[in-house]
Every structure is written in structure tokens, then in C-alpha cells.
Design an enzyme around this catalytic site. Sequence first.
Site, PDB file in Angstrom:
ATOM      1  N   TYR A 186       0.799  -0.778   0.077  1.00 52.38           N
ATOM      2  CA  TYR A 186      -0.106   0.034   0.066  1.00 52.38           C
ATOM      3  C   TYR A 186       1.155   1.427   0.115  1.00 52.38           C
ATOM      4  O   TYR A 186       0.680   1.827  -0.801  1.00 52.38           O
ATOM      5  CB  TYR A 186      -1.064  -0.240   1.120  1.00 52.38           C
ATOM      6  CG  TYR A 186      -1.634   0.530   0.928  1.00 52.38           C
ATOM      7  CD1 TYR A 186      -2.152   1.877   0.073  1.00 52.38           C
ATOM      8  CD2 TYR A 186      -1.617   1.879   2.522  1.00 52.38           C
ATOM      9  CE1 TYR A 186      -3.100   2.374   0.700  1.00 52.38           C
ATOM     10  CE2 TYR A 186      -2.236   3.449   2.522  1.00 52.38           C
ATOM     11  CZ  TYR A 186      -2.746   3.406   1.719  1.00 52.38           C
ATOM     12  OH  TYR A 186      -4.542   4.903   1.384  1.00 52.38           O
ATOM     13  N   ASN A 204      -4.750   8.746   9.869  1.00 58.76           N
ATOM     14  CA  ASN A 204      -5.712   8.047  10.285  1.00 58.76           C
ATOM     15  C   ASN A 204      -7.106   9.367   9.902  1.00 58.76           C
ATOM     16  O   ASN A 204      -7.040  10.396  11.242  1.00 58.76           O
ATOM     17  CB  ASN A 204      -5.727   7.701  11.518  1.00 58.76           C
ATOM     18  CG  ASN A 204      -4.932   6.178  11.493  1.00 58.76           C
ATOM     19  OD1 ASN A 204      -5.088   5.127  10.596  1.00 58.76           O
ATOM     20  ND2 ASN A 204      -4.045   6.890  12.155  1.00 58.76           N
ATOM     21  N   PRO A 225     -52.147  21.339  36.779  1.00 55.02           N
ATOM     22  CA  PRO A 225     -53.151  22.815  37.095  1.00 55.02           C
ATOM     23  C   PRO A 225     -53.375  22.584  38.588  1.00 55.02           C
ATOM     24  O   PRO A 225     -53.351  22.044  39.271  1.00 55.02           O
ATOM     25  CB  PRO A 225     -54.077  22.697  37.110  1.00 55.02           C
ATOM     26  CG  PRO A 225     -54.076  22.186  35.350  1.00 55.02           C
ATOM     27  CD  PRO A 225     -53.103  21.412  35.417  1.00 55.02           C
ATOM     28  N   GLY A 226     -52.687  23.737  39.003  1.00 53.43           N
ATOM     29  CA  GLY A 226     -53.114  24.452  40.265  1.00 53.43           C
ATOM     30  C   GLY A 226     -51.901  23.673  41.799  1.00 53.43           C
ATOM     31  O   GLY A 226     -52.269  24.052  42.390  1.00 53.43           O
TER      32      GLY A 226
END
Length: 369
Positions: A103, A132, A281-282
Site C-alpha cells: 500500500y 488516520n 393545574p393548581g
Amino acid sequence: MKVLVTGSKGFIGKNLVAELKNKEEIEIFEFHRNTSHYFLDEYCEKVDFVFHLAGVNRPENESEYMQGNFELTKELLDLLKKHNNSCPVMISSSTQASLDNPYGKSKNAGEQLVFNYGKETGTKVLVYRFPNVFGKWSKPNYNSVIATFCHNVAHELEIKVNDPETELNLVYIDDVITELVHALNGYENRVGQYCEVSRVYKKTLQEIADLIYMFKESREDKSIPNMDDPFTKKLYSTYLSFLPENQFKYPLKMNVDDRGSFTEFIKTKDRGQVSVNVSKPGITKGNHWHHTKNEKFLVVSGKGVIRFRKIGSDEVIKYFVSDEKLEVVDIPVGYTHNIENLGETDMVTIMWVNEIFNPEEPDTYYLEV
């Protein structure tokens, strides 16, 4: 400007083409293994810049190294000569070009072709010996060990670290593309006869493996990696690109009762944690104070009121909040506080606190406002 990208379907090529497509002034000619060489001839007549990224690094037969890394380069340069085209030529080589293996020899041979071509024709040539390269769209068991590690960990497969202390020189794909765009504009980072990506990271295989396993665990413990570290930030992005497409989402533990719910979303060691609070709620939540722990509340749905009373004082301070105008309310230390839903629907509040909750040292003291 007409730009030729060989190897346009490969790892670097695909990323480069995607970036070049964001630039209206550039016309891209793509050449890859499925492209007829007739078009390569045509492109070499018209092109203003060549990115020669095509190559072979894991063939079935060693003879393919020279064919993919030398002969294609020779064909490309011969065609440019044929058309008297002296446009700049960039070639993607490898740090292995200095090694005595099939290579490396093929990459070195390709380099020498380009250098000789530049001397013979006076053409500007740019030879990059990439180390790399890691990032999105890389292939496991082909492009890099990082691609393999990320793919395997994300897919519950084993990874092998043969020598934990093996050190790698790494460059991130976006840094590579940034450098190539600079080269296209005539501002390459040239060091001697070669060109380089300026940002290189040195990491051992064990460091890389540990980080990738930590990324996987972060989806379970709701943590976020240290994004202040450039390599960790880039590796984390790479890991996420390898998630299986049916596993992009993951569950959170919702602590639900008749008042609503409280769900931890993100935890960091140095920046605290983020949670989502839903109040019916509340409903009033809170009525406590802290010595050092501090918070930020942001109501993103519904409306309510956040009340404060300084320890030792009788005065109550009120801040009205709603999704009609998003405002952050700081919760200072030394003030007991609560939050009440004044609307008719659930109120959703994003809550940030400067530290991860520690049940052994909660720094939370009940006291009604």
C-alpha cells in the site's frame, strides 16, 4: 469554477462534495468507480481544479494497489496533459507512503507521479499525506479503527484492542474538508513539499476505546461528555453517526405522581444537570432553599408564578412566568422558593441546577415560602 472530485463516493470525497454543494459558484464533476472513463476525459478538458481522492487501501489482491493508486493517477495526469489543462492538482496520499509495504509503495508511486508532473508542466500540485481520518460516513473495517470501534460499540459488537498503548495520529474529517477548501482558494497549509491538515490528535487505542464506551453509557446515565475537549467533541459526533437507525431515541425515567412529573434529562460533571418538571393545574412544588446549590427555571408551556422569601425575612417576592414570553428566572441561594401552576393546563418548566443531585448531600431544606 469547475471542480473535479475523484473518489467522490468515498469517505473524504463524499464529505467534500457535500460541502462544495453549499457553494453556488462551484460546479462539481464527480468521478467514482461506477463512472465511465469517457467522462473523466471530458472533465479533464473543462476542470479548473482537481481533487484526486480516489484510491485503494484494502483490495482483495495486492496488484490492485498499483492499479488504484498509481495507474488511475497516471491516467488522470495524462488526460490533463492531453487537453493542455494546467489547473492545480491535489492528491490524497497517506503517511504510509513512507513505509515499505504494498500500500505504501503504491501511494508513494502516485506521489512521485504528481511531483514529476508538477515539475514538467509547471502546474501547482498539492500532495497531502493524511494520517488516520475519522468522522461521519466512514466505513467500519475499512477506513479507520475509529469507524470500526464506533460501529461495533453502537451495535453491541465486540472490539479488540491488541495493544492498548498503540498511539495514532488522527485528523477529523471536517478539519480535512476545511483544509481542502482553503487549498481550493489558494491558501493550503504547505510544510515543505507536502501539504498538511494543521489539527492532528495523538491518542492511544485504549483512550479511544474508553471514550467510545463512555459515549454508549452516557445514554443510560444521562451524562454529556466533556465538549470543551476538541477531540472528545469530534469523536462523540462520529460515534452518534454510527447509531442504528432504529435506536436514535432512548427512554428517560419519569418520576410521576398526582402533582405531575419530574424527569432528569442531562447531567454533566462540571455544568450541573437539566431536568423537565411538569406541574398539574393548581399544583405548587418546591418550598425549600439551598446553601450553595443554585438553579434556573424556564417555563416553556403554561403559566405560573415563582415565589421567593429570603431566609429570616417575611417579604414574599413574586415572578409571573408563561410560555407567552420565555424568561429565565434565577433561583439564588438563601431564598426559600416554590413554583405554582396558575393555568388550566399542565405547566412545563425546564430546570437547570449547578450540580448533579447527590442524595448524601442534597443541600435542600424544606421551608414554606
